[in-house]
Design an enzyme around this catalytic site. Structure first.
Site, PDB file in Angstrom:
ATOM      1  N   THR A  87       0.747  -1.048   0.069  1.00 53.36           N
ATOM      2  CA  THR A  87       0.011  -0.249  -0.274  1.00 53.36           C
ATOM      3  C   THR A  87       0.696   0.862   0.575  1.00 53.36           C
ATOM      4  O   THR A  87       1.958   1.126   0.674  1.00 53.36           O
ATOM      5  CB  THR A  87      -0.943  -0.313   1.229  1.00 53.36           C
ATOM      6  OG1 THR A  87      -1.746  -0.965   0.758  1.00 53.36           O
ATOM      7  CG2 THR A  87      -1.724   0.988   1.615  1.00 53.36           C
ATOM      8  N   GLU A 216     -17.300  -1.992   2.743  1.00 53.31           N
ATOM      9  CA  GLU A 216     -16.816  -3.003   1.748  1.00 53.31           C
ATOM     10  C   GLU A 216     -17.485  -4.159   1.475  1.00 53.31           C
ATOM     11  O   GLU A 216     -17.232  -4.200   0.432  1.00 53.31           O
ATOM     12  CB  GLU A 216     -15.632  -2.872   2.123  1.00 53.31           C
ATOM     13  CG  GLU A 216     -14.266  -1.950   1.832  1.00 53.31           C
ATOM     14  CD  GLU A 216     -12.884  -1.615   2.357  1.00 53.31           C
ATOM     15  OE1 GLU A 216     -12.211  -2.643   1.797  1.00 53.31           O
ATOM     16  OE2 GLU A 216     -12.151  -1.565   3.859  1.00 53.31           O
ATOM     17  N   HIS A 232     -22.660  18.027  19.922  1.00 50.64           N
ATOM     18  CA  HIS A 232     -21.806  19.651  20.208  1.00 50.64           C
ATOM     19  C   HIS A 232     -22.036  19.675  19.042  1.00 50.64           C
ATOM     20  O   HIS A 232     -21.865  21.138  18.367  1.00 50.64           O
ATOM     21  CB  HIS A 232     -20.836  19.997  20.488  1.00 50.64           C
ATOM     22  CG  HIS A 232     -20.571  19.264  21.779  1.00 50.64           C
ATOM     23  ND1 HIS A 232     -20.531  20.403  22.862  1.00 50.64           N
ATOM     24  CD2 HIS A 232     -20.411  18.176  22.833  1.00 50.64           C
ATOM     25  CE1 HIS A 232     -21.123  19.383  23.827  1.00 50.64           C
ATOM     26  NE2 HIS A 232     -20.626  18.353  24.035  1.00 50.64           N
ATOM     27  N   LYS A 327      -6.465   2.178  -6.794  1.00 48.52           N
ATOM     28  CA  LYS A 327      -5.085   1.865  -7.013  1.00 48.52           C
ATOM     29  C   LYS A 327      -5.040   1.658  -8.374  1.00 48.52           C
ATOM     30  O   LYS A 327      -3.275   1.679  -8.609  1.00 48.52           O
ATOM     31  CB  LYS A 327      -4.957   0.252  -6.274  1.00 48.52           C
ATOM     32  CG  LYS A 327      -5.329   0.685  -4.903  1.00 48.52           C
ATOM     33  CD  LYS A 327      -5.212  -0.748  -3.849  1.00 48.52           C
ATOM     34  CE  LYS A 327      -5.341  -0.751  -2.532  1.00 48.52           C
ATOM     35  NZ  LYS A 327      -5.292  -1.940  -1.186  1.00 48.52           N
TER      36      LYS A 327
HETATM   37  C1  F6R Z   1      -9.441  -4.231   1.616  1.00 51.23           C
HETATM   38  C2  F6R Z   1      -9.414  -3.560   2.821  1.00 51.23           C
HETATM   39  C3  F6R Z   1      -8.836  -2.080   2.115  1.00 51.23           C
HETATM   40  C4  F6R Z   1      -7.284  -2.512   2.827  1.00 51.23           C
HETATM   41  C5  F6R Z   1      -6.863  -1.183   2.158  1.00 51.23           C
HETATM   42  C6  F6R Z   1      -4.894  -1.628   2.239  1.00 51.23           C
HETATM   43  O1  F6R Z   1     -10.066  -6.243   1.889  1.00 51.23           O
HETATM   44  O2  F6R Z   1      -9.981  -3.452   3.858  1.00 51.23           O
HETATM   45  O3  F6R Z   1      -8.725  -1.600   3.092  1.00 51.23           O
HETATM   46  O4  F6R Z   1      -7.231  -2.797   3.619  1.00 51.23           O
HETATM   47  O5  F6R Z   1      -6.429  -0.756   0.245  1.00 51.23           O
HETATM   48  O6  F6R Z   1      -4.492  -2.416   1.627  1.00 51.23           O
HETATM   49  P1  F6R Z   1      -3.459  -3.161   3.141  1.00 51.23           P
HETATM   50  O7  F6R Z   1      -4.120  -3.791   3.716  1.00 51.23           O
HETATM   51  O8  F6R Z   1      -3.227  -4.252   1.788  1.00 51.23           O
HETATM   52  O9  F6R Z   1      -2.248  -1.941   2.783  1.00 51.23           O
END
Ligand code: F6R
Length: 335
Positions: A87, A216, A232, A327
């Site tokens: 990520t 999700e 508030h 992504k």
């Molecule tokens: C998918 C999910 C997403 C991922 C996020 C970050 O099931 O929950 O929210 O967690 O896109 O990806 P990672 O967790 O692989 O760093």
């Protein structure tokens, strides 16, 4: 809802895994900064609720670097959490933490974060792969707590994991009280946009989890808010559109015994004052002894509910196509 249900039913096994996992040795830290996004990032919020009584502050960062000036000054232990390990926000922040000379630990299945952790010799808790990150909460939270144990930031959590695993094991099956309560709420919320309220360190973080699981899994809009803050501001937001909101929205208030006494009164008064605008309200109280179990008990109800809402909406809870699309768009921009 089959495959996602199987993944959610994996939670008790994940908590049992965490009960037995080894804590890496990391020195001593009472200031911690967890970085991660989505299903990974929320493990930092959960860990913060557990660590607070030990005098450990867990700040959570959900985004890119650079490191904030307070962190450069206080030098927290940075825990980079990414289930995939790929990520971009988490990696960017981990690089900033490294370049700033902060101590870093990693929680991941591998990916680029796993490689970096090996190259930099960061203490790492590797978690089993093959799940959606949001369905790996037991592993991710377990691993973050192992890092905190290794940093002497919390006591040994084994007994808490054992209780939470037993509790979750009973709750995830059809016919359990939790299942039935989730089904009741899902039926009431059908056709409504859920707003989830929390009122303390435990109910507040799970309110966020309910919101994101509904987004999700059920692919529905949902929001969360916390008491007493919402009294508030948000409370006045119900005044002018009751004809629109009364059939469109529903509120679920999560409660835990760590909520301040006055928060319970606030839930009742808030409910009365807003009943014209949002007449549909449900309450769910946590169960269990350890904070971890109470977190897990509220979480399982929300996870099951999100699958039931998916079923009502006729959608597959597993894929998160829009997240993947986004992504890819960002990756293309980099080429
Ligand atoms: C998918 C999910 C997403 C991922 C996020 C970050 O099931 O929950 O929210 O967690 O896109 O990806 P990672 O967790 O692989 O760093």
């Amino acid at each position: 809802m089959t495959d996602m249900l199987a993944q959610i039913r994996d939670l008790p096994a994940q908590l049992s895994w965490a009960a037995e996992a080894e804590a890496p040795a990391i020195g001593t830290h009472s200031e911690v900064l967890c970085v991660g996004m989505g299903g990974s990032g929320i493990s930092g919020d959960y860990a913060g609720a557990i660590a607070e009584p030990f005098g450990t502050r867990v700040s959570v960062h959900k985004g890119y670097g650079p490191i904030a000036p307070w962190a450069i000054r206080l030098r927290p232990l940075v825990i980079a959490v990414s289930y995939s390990g790929n990520t971009e926000e988490t990696l960017d922040f981990a690089v900033s933490a490294r370049d700033t000379g902060l101590p870093v630990a990693a929680v991941t299945t591998g990916g680029r974060l796993g490689e970096m952790a090996r190259e930099e010799k960061w203490p790492t808790v590797e978690v089993p792969a093959g799940l959606q990150p949001r369905a790996a909460l037991g592993y991710l939270l377990g691993a973050v707590l192992k890092v905190l144990e290794g940093a002497h930031a919390v006591d040994d959590q084994r007994l808490a994991f054992v209780e939470a695993a037993e509790w979750a094991g009973r709750a995830v099956d059809e016919g359990s009280d939790t299942w039935d309560r989730a089904a009741e709420i899902a039926a009431g919320l059908s056709g409504r946009i859920p707003i989830i309220y929390g009122g303390g360190p435990i109910s507040g973080v799970v309110a966020q989890r309910w919101k994101t699981q509904i987004n999700e899994n059920a692919k529905m809009p949902a929001w969360w808010s916390v008491l007493p803050e919402l009294d508030h501001n948000e409370i006045t937001g119900w005044e002018t559109m009751p004809d629109v909101t009364k059939d469109l929205l529903g509120i679920v208030a999560l409660t835990d015994r760590s909520d301040h006494d006055r928060v319970a009164s606030r839930v009742d008064f808030t409910r009365n004052l807003t009943s014209d605008a949002v007449p549909w309200v449900a309450e769910v109280a946590s169960a269990g002894t350890f904070p971890l179990t109470r977190l897990v008990s509220l979480t399982v109800t929300g996870d099951l509910l999100s699958l039931m809402l998916a079923e009502h909406a006729g959608v597959d809870p597993l894929p998160v196509k829009t997240i993947e699309k986004l992504k890819k768009l960002l990756a293309k921009e980099d080429e």
